[in-house]
Design a protein around this motif. Sequence first.
Motif, short mmCIF file in Angstrom:
data_model
loop_
_atom_site.label_atom_id
_atom_site.label_comp_id
_atom_site.label_asym_id
_atom_site.label_seq_id
_atom_site.Cartn_x
_atom_site.Cartn_y
_atom_site.Cartn_z
N LEU A 7 0.84 -1.21 0.00
CA LEU A 7 0.00 0.00 0.00
C LEU A 7 0.87 1.25 0.00
O LEU A 7 0.58 2.22 -0.71
CB LEU A 7 -0.92 0.01 1.23
CG LEU A 7 -2.08 -0.98 1.23
CD1 LEU A 7 -2.66 -1.11 2.64
CD2 LEU A 7 -3.16 -0.55 0.23
N GLN A 8 1.94 1.24 0.79
CA GLN A 8 2.84 2.39 0.88
C GLN A 8 3.64 2.61 -0.40
O GLN A 8 3.99 3.74 -0.73
CB GLN A 8 3.80 2.22 2.06
CG GLN A 8 3.12 2.29 3.42
CD GLN A 8 2.52 3.66 3.66
OE1 GLN A 8 3.23 4.63 3.85
NE2 GLN A 8 1.21 3.74 3.64
N ALA A 9 3.93 1.54 -1.11
CA ALA A 9 4.73 1.64 -2.33
C ALA A 9 3.91 2.12 -3.53
O ALA A 9 4.48 2.54 -4.54
CB ALA A 9 5.35 0.27 -2.66
N ASP A 10 2.59 2.08 -3.44
CA ASP A 10 1.71 2.44 -4.54
C ASP A 10 1.26 3.89 -4.39
O ASP A 10 0.62 4.25 -3.41
CB ASP A 10 0.50 1.50 -4.54
CG ASP A 10 -0.40 1.69 -5.74
OD1 ASP A 10 -0.45 2.81 -6.31
OD2 ASP A 10 -1.08 0.71 -6.11
N PRO A 11 1.55 4.75 -5.37
CA PRO A 11 1.14 6.16 -5.28
C PRO A 11 -0.37 6.34 -5.12
O PRO A 11 -0.82 7.32 -4.54
CB PRO A 11 1.62 6.78 -6.60
CG PRO A 11 2.61 5.83 -7.16
CD PRO A 11 2.31 4.48 -6.58
N GLN A 12 -1.17 5.39 -5.61
CA GLN A 12 -2.63 5.49 -5.50
C GLN A 12 -3.13 5.22 -4.09
O GLN A 12 -4.22 5.67 -3.73
CB GLN A 12 -3.31 4.49 -6.45
CG GLN A 12 -3.15 4.81 -7.90
CD GLN A 12 -3.93 3.84 -8.77
OE1 GLN A 12 -4.28 2.75 -8.36
NE2 GLN A 12 -4.20 4.25 -9.99
N THR A 13 -2.36 4.48 -3.28
CA THR A 13 -2.84 4.09 -1.95
C THR A 13 -1.94 4.58 -0.81
O THR A 13 -2.29 4.41 0.36
CB THR A 13 -2.97 2.56 -1.85
OG1 THR A 13 -1.70 1.95 -2.15
CG2 THR A 13 -4.01 2.03 -2.84
N ARG A 14 -0.84 5.19 -1.14
CA ARG A 14 0.17 5.60 -0.16
C ARG A 14 -0.40 6.51 0.93
O ARG A 14 0.00 6.43 2.09
CB ARG A 14 1.31 6.31 -0.89
CG ARG A 14 2.38 6.87 -0.02
CD ARG A 14 3.47 7.53 -0.83
NE ARG A 14 4.06 6.54 -1.74
CZ ARG A 14 4.41 6.79 -2.99
NH1 ARG A 14 4.29 7.99 -3.49
NH2 ARG A 14 4.93 5.84 -3.72
N GLU A 15 -1.31 7.40 0.58
CA GLU A 15 -1.82 8.39 1.53
C GLU A 15 -3.01 7.92 2.36
O GLU A 15 -3.49 8.64 3.21
CB GLU A 15 -2.19 9.68 0.78
CG GLU A 15 -1.03 10.31 0.04
CD GLU A 15 0.13 10.71 0.94
OE1 GLU A 15 -0.12 11.20 2.05
OE2 GLU A 15 1.28 10.49 0.55
N ILE A 16 -3.50 6.71 2.11
CA ILE A 16 -4.66 6.20 2.86
C ILE A 16 -4.19 5.78 4.25
O ILE A 16 -3.29 4.96 4.38
CB ILE A 16 -5.31 4.99 2.13
CG1 ILE A 16 -5.76 5.39 0.72
CG2 ILE A 16 -6.49 4.46 2.96
CD1 ILE A 16 -6.20 4.21 -0.14
N PRO A 17 -4.79 6.34 5.31
CA PRO A 17 -4.40 5.93 6.66
C PRO A 17 -4.74 4.47 6.92
O PRO A 17 -5.81 4.00 6.50
CB PRO A 17 -5.20 6.85 7.58
CG PRO A 17 -6.03 7.72 6.72
CD PRO A 17 -5.82 7.35 5.30
#
Length: 125
Positions: free
Chosen positions: A70-80
């Motif tokens: 999740l952290q490595a993906d720009p689409q999901t990185r900011e989701i808490p």
Amino acid sequence: MATKRILLIDDEDDIREIAQLSLEMIGGWTVATADSGNRGLETARAQRPDAILLDVMMPGLDGFATFQKLQADPQTREIPVILLTAKVQSADRQKFDRLGVSGVISKPFEPMSLAEEVAHILGWS
């Protein structure tokens, strides 16, 4: 204000069902569920939820590996991300803190206060 959307990733059917009911009925949020890390990643990319509740201990892609993806993906990185775990020793807590997750909720959790805990961790209250 728009209804918050939560993604719950847990391999245990009963945990998903109880948590989903709690978050929807008490929190008033929309909840999507996934029964594995890989399905969770797909759902997170497709639905872009406001937050993710992620089980640590899952077969295959566990919570740590799922969180890293999740952290490595720009689409999901900011989701808490809030971890759901039965591992609550202080060494485990320190490891979770170093990961950069938003918070940790211990299993078993209290269904009547789960939404309040999530809101508190995320600053939604």
